[in-house]
Scaffold this active site. Structure first.
Site, short mmCIF file in Angstrom:
data_model
loop_
_atom_site.label_atom_id
_atom_site.label_comp_id
_atom_site.label_asym_id
_atom_site.label_seq_id
_atom_site.Cartn_x
_atom_site.Cartn_y
_atom_site.Cartn_z
N ARG A 89 -12.28 -5.60 2.45
CA ARG A 89 -13.47 -4.81 2.17
C ARG A 89 -14.48 -5.73 1.50
O ARG A 89 -14.13 -6.75 0.90
CB ARG A 89 -13.14 -3.65 1.22
CG ARG A 89 -12.10 -2.66 1.75
CD ARG A 89 -11.83 -1.59 0.69
NE ARG A 89 -10.90 -0.57 1.14
CZ ARG A 89 -9.58 -0.60 0.93
NH1 ARG A 89 -9.04 -1.61 0.26
NH2 ARG A 89 -8.80 0.36 1.37
N LYS B 71 -8.59 -0.49 -3.57
CA LYS B 71 -8.96 0.76 -4.25
C LYS B 71 -7.90 1.10 -5.29
O LYS B 71 -6.70 0.95 -5.05
CB LYS B 71 -9.08 1.89 -3.22
CG LYS B 71 -10.28 1.72 -2.29
CD LYS B 71 -10.40 2.90 -1.35
CE LYS B 71 -11.64 2.77 -0.47
NZ LYS B 71 -11.76 3.88 0.49
N HIS C 175 -18.08 -4.06 7.01
CA HIS C 175 -16.83 -3.33 7.26
C HIS C 175 -16.37 -3.46 8.70
O HIS C 175 -15.19 -3.23 9.00
CB HIS C 175 -17.01 -1.85 6.90
CG HIS C 175 -15.81 -1.25 6.26
ND1 HIS C 175 -15.31 -1.66 5.03
CD2 HIS C 175 -14.97 -0.26 6.67
CE1 HIS C 175 -14.24 -0.95 4.72
NE2 HIS C 175 -14.01 -0.10 5.70
N ARG D 181 -13.47 -5.73 9.08
CA ARG D 181 -12.19 -5.12 8.69
C ARG D 181 -11.63 -4.28 9.84
O ARG D 181 -10.45 -4.34 10.16
CB ARG D 181 -12.40 -4.26 7.44
CG ARG D 181 -11.16 -3.53 6.91
CD ARG D 181 -11.51 -2.93 5.55
NE ARG D 181 -10.57 -1.89 5.13
CZ ARG D 181 -9.44 -2.14 4.48
NH1 ARG D 181 -9.08 -3.38 4.20
NH2 ARG D 181 -8.66 -1.14 4.10
N HIS E 283 -3.83 0.52 2.92
CA HIS E 283 -3.97 1.96 3.07
C HIS E 283 -2.77 2.67 2.43
O HIS E 283 -1.63 2.32 2.69
CB HIS E 283 -4.00 2.36 4.56
CG HIS E 283 -5.29 2.04 5.22
ND1 HIS E 283 -5.42 1.95 6.60
CD2 HIS E 283 -6.53 1.79 4.73
CE1 HIS E 283 -6.67 1.65 6.90
NE2 HIS E 283 -7.36 1.55 5.78
N TYR F 246 -6.83 3.08 14.26
CA TYR F 246 -6.95 1.82 14.99
C TYR F 246 -6.07 1.80 16.23
O TYR F 246 -6.33 1.03 17.15
CB TYR F 246 -6.62 0.65 14.06
CG TYR F 246 -7.60 0.57 12.91
CD1 TYR F 246 -8.93 0.22 13.14
CD2 TYR F 246 -7.22 0.89 11.62
CE1 TYR F 246 -9.83 0.17 12.10
CE2 TYR F 246 -8.12 0.84 10.57
CZ TYR F 246 -9.43 0.48 10.82
OH TYR F 246 -10.34 0.45 9.78
#
Length: 313
Positions: free
Chosen positions: A162, A186, A257, A260, A283, A292
């Site tokens: 990111r 995150k 992004h 990514r 994730h 994806y």
């Protein structure tokens, strides 16, 4: 005659709306802001029903579901309604028609099973292998800025970073000898991601020949810096990516992004398993990673239809 019927319908509709809003204000004690929002929702509904030639008291489930779908799709200069807005409008309709039934104005409830439509999930944009090659080749030469930009782009594509993760990297987060990078994602969750050969070479060149030129004696831990020696900001990173995207004609196809998304899609297309991609992306839920697989499937279908002699492409 038609105008008279329309005026009568409008009067009846507004009467029921005002009665409903009075009930909400004096019996339910709803706030002025909520009342204004509900009033706007119901006026929108009235306009939609009139376009369909449907009287309020004859409205059925498909009429109300169609109204919500119109809002979800947008159009005619109107942006698609957000999921939160659609949920509120659906709640307003349920409350309104239940009120009409309670008051014996109608005998049926057209809002049974009424659901706010989910927004169609748009698949993220992904670059082809050829487009990635063009982008990564854009920073040319051995000037400090070119060395920094090449390291930045190579690392983002090689590790699926990111923008915030890339600018927060410190020199100590990258182990070029073992080809691994520590990213803080995150919730400050750390993960280790392998670094490919080209990204290792670009990062080494930046550390050896570029970064010392701008950092000099400053006590700066940042891996990626601006040309004054301070940590690169997200805005600065965005400008770097956009500059090189524009240089190779991709400015309308990508943002930071996008690299990514492209990282994940290319790994899956190359045979990497979903769990490994999930771990490398950081994730928490594998369902987030599964989008994806749709991108990979679409790419495979495109290749198939272009290449197979009996595919009709």
């Amino acid at each position: 005659m038609a105008a008279t019927e329309t005026d009568a319908h409008q009067g009846t509709f507004e009467h029921h709306v005002l009665d409903f809003l009075a009930y909400l204000e004096f019996e339910r004690g709803l706030s002025r802001n909520t009342l204004e929002a509900y009033r706007g929702d119901l006026l929108q509904l009235g306009a939609s029903l009139r376009r369909r030639g449907v009287d309020l008291l004859d409205a059925q489930h498909p009429d109300l579901q169609g109204f919500l779908s119109e809002l979800a799709e947008g159009g005619e200069g109107r942006a698609p309604a957000s999921p939160a807005t659609l949920q509120r409008k659906a709640a307003c309709l349920r409350s309104f028609f239940r009120h009409l039934r309670r008051e014996s104005v109608i005998t049926h409830d057209p809002t049974a099973d009424l659901r706010a439509p989910r927004k169609t999930q748009r698949l993220p944009k992904v670059l082809s292998r050829g487009e990635v090659t063009k982008l990564l080749a854009s920073p040319r030469g051995t000037e400090t800025a070119a060395l920094r930009d090449r390291a930045l782009l190579e690392l983002m594509y090689a590790c699926g970073l990111r923008a915030s993760e890339a600018v927060n990297l410190d020199v100590g987060d990258v182990d070029l000898r073992h080809g691994v990078l520590r990213a803080s994602g995150k919730g400050n969750k750390e993960r280790l991601v392998p670094i490919g050969r080209e990204a290792i070479a670009a990062t080494a060149a930046w550390l050896q020949r570029g970064r010392p030129e701008v950092v000099r004696l400053r006590d700066e831990p940042a891996l990626l810096t601006n040309l004054r020696g301070g940590r690169l900001t997200r805005q600065g990173l965005y400008k770097v990516v956009q500059r090189h995207a524009k240089a190779v004609g991709l400015q309308d196809r990508m943002s930071p992004h996008t690299l990514r998304h492209t990282f994940a899609t290319h790994l899956l297309a190359g045979g990497c398993d979903l769990r490994s991609v999930q771990e490398m992306l950081g994730h928490a839920d594998i369902a987030t990673t599964q989008i994806y697989t749709h991108l990979s499937a679409e790419r495979l279908r495109d290749v198939y239809h272009r290449a197979h002699p009996r595919a009709g492409g």
